[in-house]
Design a protein around this motif. Structure first.
Motif, short mmCIF file in Angstrom:
data_model
loop_
_atom_site.label_atom_id
_atom_site.label_comp_id
_atom_site.label_asym_id
_atom_site.label_seq_id
_atom_site.Cartn_x
_atom_site.Cartn_y
_atom_site.Cartn_z
N TRP A 45 -37.63 3.43 4.35
CA TRP A 45 -36.71 2.29 4.23
C TRP A 45 -35.38 2.54 4.93
O TRP A 45 -34.80 1.62 5.51
N ASN B 291 -34.23 0.15 8.13
CA ASN B 291 -32.93 -0.54 8.18
C ASN B 291 -32.03 -0.01 9.28
O ASN B 291 -31.27 -0.77 9.88
N ASP C 241 -36.61 -1.42 -2.34
CA ASP C 241 -36.62 -2.49 -1.35
C ASP C 241 -36.95 -3.78 -2.10
O ASP C 241 -38.12 -4.05 -2.42
N ASP D 107 -30.41 -1.92 -3.45
CA ASP D 107 -31.34 -2.31 -2.38
C ASP D 107 -31.11 -1.38 -1.19
O ASP D 107 -29.98 -1.05 -0.85
N TYR D 108 -32.20 -0.98 -0.55
CA TYR D 108 -32.07 -0.05 0.58
C TYR D 108 -31.31 -0.64 1.76
O TYR D 108 -30.83 0.11 2.62
N LYS D 109 -31.18 -1.92 1.82
CA LYS D 109 -30.32 -2.51 2.86
C LYS D 109 -28.88 -2.05 2.68
O LYS D 109 -28.19 -1.70 3.64
#
Length: 416
Positions: free
Chosen positions: A25, A29, A211, A398-400
């Motif tokens: 992840w 990103n 995610d 969140d991995y973002k």
């Protein structure tokens, strides 16, 4: 110009299949932020006889979603004995000729991210980075030898523990940045009296996470159908994860015994491990008929399972490491499921208390866990509201968002 980042994680092998996991992840990103990520891992699958075939070469490459996975030749490792030690050593030794070849094929990286569990990966990352004259970020996801001592695997004060502590300090001193998955990482270094030798300004906290988009998709696209999890008339308490000594699932069985007279409460345990047969025998011998072992399920079904529970049960043996926080992968899946969480042990920097998404037992006792379950069973509205808060909290992990934190650290060390 795109920045090349090599992520070295011995145990990232299965991420190319599941298209998920911490470094997958991060890579996914960072690709969107003008990076060229490459993941380096062992060709052997942890605790399995399965491996990626390197065709008598020291490594092979597979590209998934524009992310190259480099599988370094190792040996099969089953259990925690000599085979695992050999597997670690082979990965460490083979990294040096492999990375030399990777520079020719993919170009010299701008930065290396070397991630534990075991420290040899970080030692190799530092040495390779020094040779290439680039910075190395050491990511600490497990404290060696501190966690080995905490779980009784290694004796504190032993010759081996002293050697491991020296190696750990060597890593922290030489890393250009240190990323710890627990919020109390800096406090750990202070407790070791290493703050004069290790610059605390280069220590960062980036938690594990989830995610959210993929988790939500899996709930819809990979729904798990099962007579127990889909039963509307029962109050379902779910545990997912390994069934090993350190997880102490026998505790959950003892909790379940207290509720044998309440036919509406059922305990569902998903996962496997070397204690599964022993625990099944205990259930049969003691007639604990409100516990069902569901076995292993594909990871893609976990979101659906967790979202169908009433309470998700977060439990493992409480240790001295609790004071540095928490960052279990399953915790963030539990949050994303949007259901109430019971955590059986109290720790510093507690996420569940911070975001009011469940109950944290003040002490890890059967009575405390039983009291928490009774309260939530009798107050469904509060149970529901805890779940709403859990879903909101998951958005912060969140991995973002976590990938942006990594981007800032990388930019900082590259611009020194």
């Amino acid at each position: 110009m795109k920045k090349k980042i090599w992520m070295i994680n011995h145990y990232a092998t299965g991420m190319h299949r599941s298209k998920g996991g911490r470094h997958y992840w991060f890579a996914e990103n960072l690709l969107k932020k003008d990076y060229e990520p490459l993941i380096i891992c062992a060709n052997s699958y942890h605790n399995s006889r399965e491996f990626e075939n390197t065709l008598n070469m020291k490594f092979c490459v597979q590209i998934v979603d524009n992310i190259p996975f480099v599988f370094v030749k190792t040996s099969i490792a089953l259990g925690n004995g000599i085979d695992r030690v050999k597997n670690m050593l082979l990965f460490y030794l083979n990294l040096f000729p492999v990375t030399k070849q990777l520079v020719k094929e993919f170009g010299k990286p701008d930065v290396i991210l070397a991630s534990s569990v075991h420290p040899l990966t970080m030692i190799a990352g530092i040495k390779i980075a020094k040779k290439l004259k680039i910075p190395c970020i050491c990511e600490v996801r497990d404290l060696w030898p501190e966690s080995l001592i905490a779980y009784g695997i290694l004796r504190k004060g032993s010759f081996l523990s002293k050697i491991l502590y020296l190696g750990e300090k060597w890593i922290y001193k030489r890393a250009d940045a240190i990323v710890m998955t627990w919020e109390g990482g800096k406090q750990y270094l202070i407790d070791k009296n290493w703050e004069k030798e290790v610059n605390l300004k280069k220590v960062y906290h980036i938690s594990n996470g989830v995610d959210i988009e993929k988790f939500t998709q899996n709930i819809i696209q990979n729904e798990y159908f099962d007579i127990d999890i889909d039963c509307k008339s029962t109050f379902k308490i779910v545990y997912t994860g390994s069934i090993r000594r350190v997880n102490n699932i026998s505790f959950l069985l003892d909790v379940a015994k207290i509720f044998l007279d309440n036919k509406k409460i059922k305990f569902l345990i998903f996962g496997s491990g070397d204690e599964l047969d022993t625990l099944k025998l205990k259930v049969n011998n003691e007639n604990i008929n409100n516990v069902v072992f569901k076995g292993n399920v594909d990871k893609k079904y976990i979101p659906s399972i967790l979202s169908k529970s009433d309470i998700n049960f977060l439990h493992n043996s409480s240790t001295i490491l609790d004071k540095y926080g928490q960052s279990q992968n399953k915790l963030f899946e539990y949050l994303a499921a949007g259901k109430c969480i019971i955590q059986t042990y109290c720790n510093n920097y507690n996420i569940i208390n911070k975001f009011n998404c469940g109950i944290v037992c003040e002490e890890q006792t059967i009575n405390s866990a039983v009291k928490s379950i009774n309260y939530l069973f009798n107050d469904k509205e509060t149970c529901y509201l805890y779940g709403v808060n859990a879903k909101k909290a998951a958005m912060l992990f969140d991995y973002k968002l976590l990938s942006r934190q990594y981007d800032l650290i990388i930019q900082k060390i590259l611009n020194k």
